[in-house]
Design a protein around this motif. Structure first.
Motif, PDB file in Angstrom:
ATOM      1  N   CYS A   1      43.399  30.182  36.708  1.00 50.29           N
ATOM      2  CA  CYS A   1      43.989  31.357  36.059  1.00 50.29           C
ATOM      3  C   CYS A   1      43.011  31.974  35.061  1.00 50.29           C
ATOM      4  O   CYS A   1      42.926  33.200  34.943  1.00 50.29           O
ATOM      5  N   TYR A   2      42.267  31.137  34.349  1.00 45.58           N
ATOM      6  CA  TYR A   2      41.272  31.659  33.409  1.00 45.58           C
ATOM      7  C   TYR A   2      40.217  32.485  34.139  1.00 45.58           C
ATOM      8  O   TYR A   2      39.720  33.487  33.626  1.00 45.58           O
ATOM      9  N   SER A   3      39.899  32.058  35.371  1.00 42.37           N
ATOM     10  CA  SER A   3      38.870  32.777  36.130  1.00 42.37           C
ATOM     11  C   SER A   3      39.268  34.227  36.394  1.00 42.37           C
ATOM     12  O   SER A   3      38.402  35.071  36.644  1.00 42.37           O
ATOM     13  N   PHE A   4      40.574  34.498  36.343  1.00 40.15           N
ATOM     14  CA  PHE A   4      41.044  35.854  36.628  1.00 40.15           C
ATOM     15  C   PHE A   4      40.634  36.860  35.558  1.00 40.15           C
ATOM     16  O   PHE A   4      40.950  38.040  35.657  1.00 40.15           O
TER      17      PHE A   4
ATOM     18  N   SER B   1      35.759  39.951  39.952  1.00 42.83           N
ATOM     19  CA  SER B   1      35.297  39.316  41.196  1.00 42.83           C
ATOM     20  C   SER B   1      36.208  38.145  41.579  1.00 42.83           C
ATOM     21  O   SER B   1      36.459  37.911  42.765  1.00 42.83           O
ATOM     22  N   ALA B   2      36.707  37.420  40.596  1.00 44.97           N
ATOM     23  CA  ALA B   2      37.620  36.302  40.867  1.00 44.97           C
ATOM     24  C   ALA B   2      38.958  36.821  41.391  1.00 44.97           C
ATOM     25  O   ALA B   2      39.525  36.259  42.340  1.00 44.97           O
ATOM     26  N   ARG B   3      39.453  37.879  40.788  1.00 49.20           N
ATOM     27  CA  ARG B   3      40.725  38.467  41.254  1.00 49.20           C
ATOM     28  C   ARG B   3      40.566  38.961  42.693  1.00 49.20           C
ATOM     29  O   ARG B   3      41.444  38.771  43.520  1.00 49.20           O
ATOM     30  N   ASP B   4      39.446  39.568  42.976  1.00 47.25           N
ATOM     31  CA  ASP B   4      39.192  40.057  44.336  1.00 47.25           C
ATOM     32  C   ASP B   4      39.121  38.897  45.332  1.00 47.25           C
ATOM     33  O   ASP B   4      39.688  38.969  46.419  1.00 47.25           O
ATOM     34  N   GLU B   5      38.418  37.834  44.935  1.00 47.17           N
ATOM     35  CA  GLU B   5      38.296  36.666  45.809  1.00 47.17           C
ATOM     36  C   GLU B   5      39.659  36.033  46.051  1.00 47.17           C
ATOM     37  O   GLU B   5      39.991  35.661  47.181  1.00 47.17           O
ATOM     38  N   PHE B   6      40.462  35.912  45.012  1.00 47.31           N
ATOM     39  CA  PHE B   6      41.809  35.352  45.161  1.00 47.31           C
ATOM     40  C   PHE B   6      42.648  36.213  46.098  1.00 47.31           C
ATOM     41  O   PHE B   6      43.305  35.697  47.016  1.00 47.31           O
ATOM     42  N   ASN B   7      42.650  37.511  45.866  1.00 47.83           N
ATOM     43  CA  ASN B   7      43.468  38.408  46.686  1.00 47.83           C
ATOM     44  C   ASN B   7      43.034  38.417  48.156  1.00 47.83           C
ATOM     45  O   ASN B   7      43.849  38.617  49.040  1.00 47.83           O
ATOM     46  N   LYS B   8      41.767  38.164  48.392  1.00 54.11           N
ATOM     47  CA  LYS B   8      41.242  38.135  49.764  1.00 54.11           C
ATOM     48  C   LYS B   8      41.750  36.908  50.521  1.00 54.11           C
ATOM     49  O   LYS B   8      42.121  36.994  51.678  1.00 54.11           O
ATOM     50  N   ASP B   9      41.787  35.735  49.835  1.00 53.30           N
ATOM     51  CA  ASP B   9      42.215  34.489  50.479  1.00 53.30           C
ATOM     52  C   ASP B   9      42.751  33.530  49.412  1.00 53.30           C
ATOM     53  O   ASP B   9      42.025  32.660  48.914  1.00 53.30           O
ATOM     54  N   PRO B  10      44.033  33.689  49.049  1.00 47.97           N
ATOM     55  CA  PRO B  10      44.609  32.852  47.983  1.00 47.97           C
ATOM     56  C   PRO B  10      44.495  31.354  48.236  1.00 47.97           C
ATOM     57  O   PRO B  10      44.202  30.581  47.316  1.00 47.97           O
TER      58      PRO B  10
ATOM     59  N   ILE C   1      51.021  28.945  29.309  1.00 49.16           N
ATOM     60  CA  ILE C   1      51.472  30.333  29.367  1.00 49.16           C
ATOM     61  C   ILE C   1      50.308  31.302  29.143  1.00 49.16           C
ATOM     62  O   ILE C   1      50.280  32.385  29.737  1.00 49.16           O
ATOM     63  N   TYR C   2      49.331  30.910  28.353  1.00 43.72           N
ATOM     64  CA  TYR C   2      48.192  31.792  28.065  1.00 43.72           C
ATOM     65  C   TYR C   2      47.349  32.042  29.319  1.00 43.72           C
ATOM     66  O   TYR C   2      46.781  33.111  29.491  1.00 43.72           O
ATOM     67  N   TYR C   3      47.251  31.025  30.161  1.00 46.14           N
ATOM     68  CA  TYR C   3      46.476  31.178  31.400  1.00 46.14           C
ATOM     69  C   TYR C   3      47.340  31.724  32.531  1.00 46.14           C
ATOM     70  O   TYR C   3      46.885  32.554  33.312  1.00 46.14           O
ATOM     71  N   VAL C   4      48.571  31.243  32.605  1.00 53.52           N
ATOM     72  CA  VAL C   4      49.479  31.726  33.656  1.00 53.52           C
ATOM     73  C   VAL C   4      49.709  33.235  33.494  1.00 53.52           C
ATOM     74  O   VAL C   4      49.887  33.945  34.484  1.00 53.52           O
ATOM     75  N   ALA C   5      49.665  33.714  32.279  1.00 53.32           N
ATOM     76  CA  ALA C   5      49.819  35.156  32.042  1.00 53.32           C
ATOM     77  C   ALA C   5      48.739  35.948  32.769  1.00 53.32           C
ATOM     78  O   ALA C   5      48.976  37.083  33.195  1.00 53.32           O
ATOM     79  N   LYS C   6      47.575  35.353  32.950  1.00 53.73           N
ATOM     80  CA  LYS C   6      46.498  36.043  33.689  1.00 53.73           C
ATOM     81  C   LYS C   6      46.871  36.163  35.159  1.00 53.73           C
ATOM     82  O   LYS C   6      46.596  37.179  35.799  1.00 53.73           O
ATOM     83  N   PHE C   7      47.504  35.123  35.698  1.00 58.40           N
ATOM     84  CA  PHE C   7      48.008  35.210  37.079  1.00 58.40           C
ATOM     85  C   PHE C   7      49.136  36.241  37.144  1.00 58.40           C
ATOM     86  O   PHE C   7      49.194  37.044  38.082  1.00 58.40           O
ATOM     87  N   ALA C   8      50.025  36.201  36.167  1.00 52.74           N
ATOM     88  CA  ALA C   8      51.140  37.158  36.138  1.00 52.74           C
ATOM     89  C   ALA C   8      50.613  38.594  36.129  1.00 52.74           C
ATOM     90  O   ALA C   8      51.226  39.491  36.703  1.00 52.74           O
ATOM     91  N   GLY C   9      49.480  38.794  35.499  1.00 49.54           N
ATOM     92  CA  GLY C   9      48.865  40.122  35.488  1.00 49.54           C
ATOM     93  C   GLY C   9      48.517  40.600  36.891  1.00 49.54           C
ATOM     94  O   GLY C   9      48.612  41.787  37.187  1.00 49.54           O
ATOM     95  N   LEU C  10      48.121  39.652  37.750  1.00 51.80           N
ATOM     96  CA  LEU C  10      47.843  40.007  39.144  1.00 51.80           C
ATOM     97  C   LEU C  10      49.109  40.503  39.830  1.00 51.80           C
ATOM     98  O   LEU C  10      49.054  41.273  40.783  1.00 51.80           O
ATOM     99  N   LEU C  11      50.252  40.025  39.346  1.00 50.62           N
ATOM    100  CA  LEU C  11      51.537  40.410  39.930  1.00 50.62           C
ATOM    101  C   LEU C  11      52.115  41.638  39.235  1.00 50.62           C
ATOM    102  O   LEU C  11      53.234  42.033  39.510  1.00 50.62           O
ATOM    103  N   LYS C  12      51.332  42.187  38.309  1.00 56.01           N
ATOM    104  CA  LYS C  12      51.762  43.359  37.524  1.00 56.01           C
ATOM    105  C   LYS C  12      52.933  43.025  36.605  1.00 56.01           C
ATOM    106  O   LYS C  12      53.780  43.873  36.308  1.00 56.01           O
TER     107      LYS C  12
END
Length: 121
Positions: free
Chosen positions: A32-35, A39-48, A80-91
């Motif tokens: 989640c921190y990597s988000f 580039s990390a968000r793009d890599e995740f979205n390409k192949d979770p 929650i501080y890191y999971v929030a970065k994942f939540a950001g991917l979900l808008k």
């Protein structure tokens, strides 16, 4: 005697993030921190799945990622501080997460915040 401000008592709807949970969620939180990086968000979205494997997530963590289950991620050691970065991917923002945690709608959660902030409660 337990009081509302007793730090030794769990707060309903929250999950204690202690050393055991930190160890359990290390890979998840690292991912989640990597988000922070596009580039990390793009890599995740390409192949979770491949991205989750890169960080050694457990099956339960991967399931929660697949299901976009924020509470499940917290139960699986997510901070929650890191999971929030994942939540950001979900808008989702922090108020969305608060609403999910409390079982309220977003509007109900916002109204509760305003009420408590005004000292009405």
């Amino acid at each position: 005697m337990m009081t509302a401000n007793d730090p030794t008592q769990p707060v309903p709807g929250t999950y204690l993030f202690d050393g055991k949970m930190a160890k359990k969620g290390y890979g998840l939180n690292k991912m989640c921190y990597s988000f922070n990086e596009q580039s990390a968000r793009d890599e995740f979205n390409k192949d979770p799945d491949a991205y989750c494997a890169k960080f050694g997530l457990t099956e339960a963590q991967i399931k929660a990622i697949h299901e976009r289950d924020i509470i499940g991620l917290l139960q699986q050691g997510g901070s929650i501080y890191y999971v929030a970065k994942f939540a950001g991917l979900l808008k989702l923002n922090m108020q969305d997460i608060g609403a999910i945690q409390t079982g309220m709608s977003l509007d109900e959660f916002k109204a509760m915040l305003v009420k408590r902030g005004s000292g009405e409660e």
